[in-house]
Design an enzyme around this catalytic site. Sequence first.
Site, mmCIF file in Angstrom:
data_model
loop_
_atom_site.group_PDB
_atom_site.id
_atom_site.type_symbol
_atom_site.label_atom_id
_atom_site.label_comp_id
_atom_site.label_asym_id
_atom_site.label_seq_id
_atom_site.Cartn_x
_atom_site.Cartn_y
_atom_site.Cartn_z
ATOM 1 N N HIS A 1 -5.415 46.986 -44.741
ATOM 2 C CA HIS A 1 -5.991 48.319 -44.875
ATOM 3 C C HIS A 1 -5.267 49.334 -43.982
ATOM 4 O O HIS A 1 -4.933 50.441 -44.406
ATOM 5 C CB HIS A 1 -7.484 48.266 -44.535
ATOM 6 C CG HIS A 1 -8.124 49.598 -44.611
ATOM 7 N ND1 HIS A 1 -8.402 50.225 -45.803
ATOM 8 C CD2 HIS A 1 -8.481 50.463 -43.647
ATOM 9 C CE1 HIS A 1 -8.929 51.396 -45.571
ATOM 10 N NE2 HIS A 1 -8.986 51.585 -44.264
ATOM 11 N N ARG B 1 23.040 46.790 -28.103
ATOM 12 C CA ARG B 1 22.847 46.918 -26.648
ATOM 13 C C ARG B 1 22.004 45.749 -26.146
ATOM 14 O O ARG B 1 20.779 45.825 -26.080
ATOM 15 C CB ARG B 1 22.137 48.226 -26.325
ATOM 16 C CG ARG B 1 22.938 49.474 -26.605
ATOM 17 C CD ARG B 1 22.156 50.712 -26.172
ATOM 18 N NE ARG B 1 23.003 51.869 -26.020
ATOM 19 C CZ ARG B 1 23.121 52.842 -26.934
ATOM 20 N NH1 ARG B 1 22.462 52.785 -28.064
ATOM 21 N NH2 ARG B 1 23.921 53.875 -26.702
ATOM 22 N N ARG C 1 27.591 43.892 -27.583
ATOM 23 C CA ARG C 1 28.050 44.350 -26.273
ATOM 24 C C ARG C 1 27.337 43.533 -25.207
ATOM 25 O O ARG C 1 26.109 43.415 -25.241
ATOM 26 C CB ARG C 1 27.728 45.826 -26.071
ATOM 27 C CG ARG C 1 28.221 46.279 -24.703
ATOM 28 C CD ARG C 1 27.938 47.711 -24.439
ATOM 29 N NE ARG C 1 26.541 47.965 -24.163
ATOM 30 C CZ ARG C 1 26.044 49.174 -23.958
ATOM 31 N NH1 ARG C 1 26.839 50.215 -24.032
ATOM 32 N NH2 ARG C 1 24.771 49.350 -23.694
ATOM 33 N N GLU D 1 34.697 53.985 -21.537
ATOM 34 C CA GLU D 1 33.649 54.899 -21.083
ATOM 35 C C GLU D 1 33.807 55.283 -19.624
ATOM 36 O O GLU D 1 32.980 55.991 -19.067
ATOM 37 C CB GLU D 1 32.261 54.314 -21.359
ATOM 38 C CG GLU D 1 32.022 52.916 -20.849
ATOM 39 C CD GLU D 1 30.645 52.365 -21.242
ATOM 40 O OE1 GLU D 1 29.784 53.134 -21.702
ATOM 41 O OE2 GLU D 1 30.431 51.159 -21.053
ATOM 42 N N ASP E 1 28.698 57.746 -21.554
ATOM 43 C CA ASP E 1 29.154 57.567 -20.182
ATOM 44 C C ASP E 1 30.472 58.291 -19.920
ATOM 45 O O ASP E 1 30.649 58.896 -18.867
ATOM 46 C CB ASP E 1 29.316 56.076 -19.872
ATOM 47 C CG ASP E 1 27.970 55.453 -19.538
ATOM 48 O OD1 ASP E 1 27.219 56.060 -18.748
ATOM 49 O OD2 ASP E 1 27.659 54.379 -20.066
ATOM 50 N N ARG F 1 24.048 61.607 -16.455
ATOM 51 C CA ARG F 1 23.597 61.826 -17.831
ATOM 52 C C ARG F 1 22.083 61.876 -17.980
ATOM 53 O O ARG F 1 21.569 62.294 -19.000
ATOM 54 C CB ARG F 1 24.203 60.784 -18.778
ATOM 55 C CG ARG F 1 23.626 59.397 -18.652
ATOM 56 C CD ARG F 1 24.480 58.387 -19.395
ATOM 57 N NE ARG F 1 23.748 57.709 -20.452
ATOM 58 C CZ ARG F 1 24.172 56.617 -21.078
ATOM 59 N NH1 ARG F 1 25.331 56.067 -20.769
ATOM 60 N NH2 ARG F 1 23.456 56.061 -22.009
ATOM 61 N N CYS G 1 31.170 54.883 -30.256
ATOM 62 C CA CYS G 1 29.770 54.472 -30.407
ATOM 63 C C CYS G 1 28.812 55.265 -29.519
ATOM 64 O O CYS G 1 27.635 54.934 -29.439
ATOM 65 C CB CYS G 1 29.610 52.976 -30.156
ATOM 66 S SG CYS G 1 29.968 52.497 -28.469
#
Length: 593
Positions: free
Chosen positions: A200, A307, A343, A442, A466, A476, A513
């Site tokens: 439901h 990640r 990664r 990065e 990064d 950041r 990415c």
Amino acid sequence: MVHDEQKNTFVLKGIGVSPGIVIGKAYLFDRYDAQVPLYTLSDPKLITVEIRRFRKALRESEKQLLELKKKLSDMGGGMDPLYIIDVHIMILKDRKLVDLTIQNIRERSVNAEWALRMTIDKYREIFNRMDDDYLRGRISDIQYAGQRILANLTGGKRVVLDPGESVVIIANDLSPADTAQMKIDKVLAFATDIGGKTSHTAIVARSIEIPAVVGLENVTKVVRTNDEIIIDGSAGLVIVHPDLEVRKRYEGKKRLFEKAQDDLLDYAHLPATTRDGYSVEIGGNIEFIEEIPSAIAHGADGIGLYRTEFIYINRDELPTEEDHLANYRSLVGVKELSWATIRTFDLGGDKLFSERHPSRELNPQLGLRAIRFCLKEAELFKIQLRAILRASALGKLRIMFPMISGIEEIREAKRMLFEVRAELLAQGKPVGQDIEIGIMIEVPSAAIVAEELAKEVDFFSIGTNDLIQYILAIDRINERVTYLYEPLHPAVLRLIKEVVEVGHRAGIRVAMCGEMAGEPAYTMILLGLELDELSMNPLAIPRVKKIIRGSTLKESKALLDKVMTLSSTEMIRNYVEKTMRKRFPDEFPKNAP
Ligand code: PEP
Ligand code: MG
């Protein structure tokens, strides 16, 4: 950065039955909630009235219980029920329960019912943390006594559930009667312990177009009213106490989801090919394995960034090799995905690792994070490497190392990888033959020595999140310097261009990415750079594909050539915005923020 250090982020996995993302406050729905109205006391004089009402309800409850006790003892029989009634009377007299409720009335200016409910929630939280099963179960006595007081407060009237503000409803399950009692326009999403696609809860959620995750098993045990919560109805995830990093990611996802809603999904499964025939591969960035279907549905050709540090959250113990393997297994076998890039975990910095974080660092973004942390904690790292290599026997995988800053680190990471590989083979465990090895670019030093690094690896993936923070020296996640975070800064563009050219000269694949890859305003610039792969938040894919399919490589290169001659960020930004607006007026309307 200000955020709650006490409450750790944790994730619950269930079944996403109605898509969408909501970030909000949880509201724990019990059936007796329907009797708990909330109103704020506009006049401070009403506080005394509410306290008096509460005390009266306590007295009435005690009287009723004493009468019940007498009735039962007159009937004869065992002592157990009488003893339980005594316990309930003791609860009514419990100083803490009484004081806390009065304090809630006073400090929050709410009615007695609501104040009591808050007290019971608090008790539930304390009891839930108890190790002893018996003691934990005793919360039911407090709830029972609480319900009696509430009934006396409300005179047994049924009230429509109105939590005041808009909330995410957390419930064991929701029956039609339950939802009928809710002010549905105040409900942002549902998350329930039980249920499936056709329950439901799911049907209601889909019909009123709010996200829902069901089958979470214990969401009512671990989430409390007012907890901060994210519901990802597309991936079937509930994220409780999201920290700043997770919150930001989901704010982005939410925006993207909303944008992707309209006709953009038509673009999801079309090739990412420009009008003059240039193709770029599209990857999806994921944090959880459960996002794979969403990545596929939004048109990802592969997973460009998994990640894996997210495997480490929501646990008391570190994940084992088998835990890792179980995750990677779900990644390799997916036939719709042409590649999958794992990664290795990037913990430290702003990343989640509160429990096991070695120590708080003064400057975590420049601290022991990602590959630095892994090389230092070699045994921990090897567990993950073993699992990745074992998964590589099951299908094609790419492994990617984060935060490489120079040749020594990649060599050391590879040495460990090969060492682990040899160990696995010696133990008779199969490993894949052709796992591709890559690094994230990065850290500016890596970009500068990219030529040397390219000799060591099969691919680069540019992590602009990064890379930009390190090039421009801005944290950041520090909101005070976000205005300086600028992907179109000439220094950023020059360095990225250099990396792509160096990578291509060395004959290796160059992906991007970071978030920049999924921002449609930059798509033509990225096409001009001739990146081989753009990997992004899956929800961003349809819109990026739309831009790619509407552009040509030729004009994108011309745009890039032009901006490379401009000396300031402002000039570049203005030029890019003007071009994009002209080329895609529907996508970039003039007055858009
Ligand atoms: C990046 O830095 O751009 C990146 C993709 O990695 P993360 O955001 O996980 O640091
Ligand atoms: Mg990064």
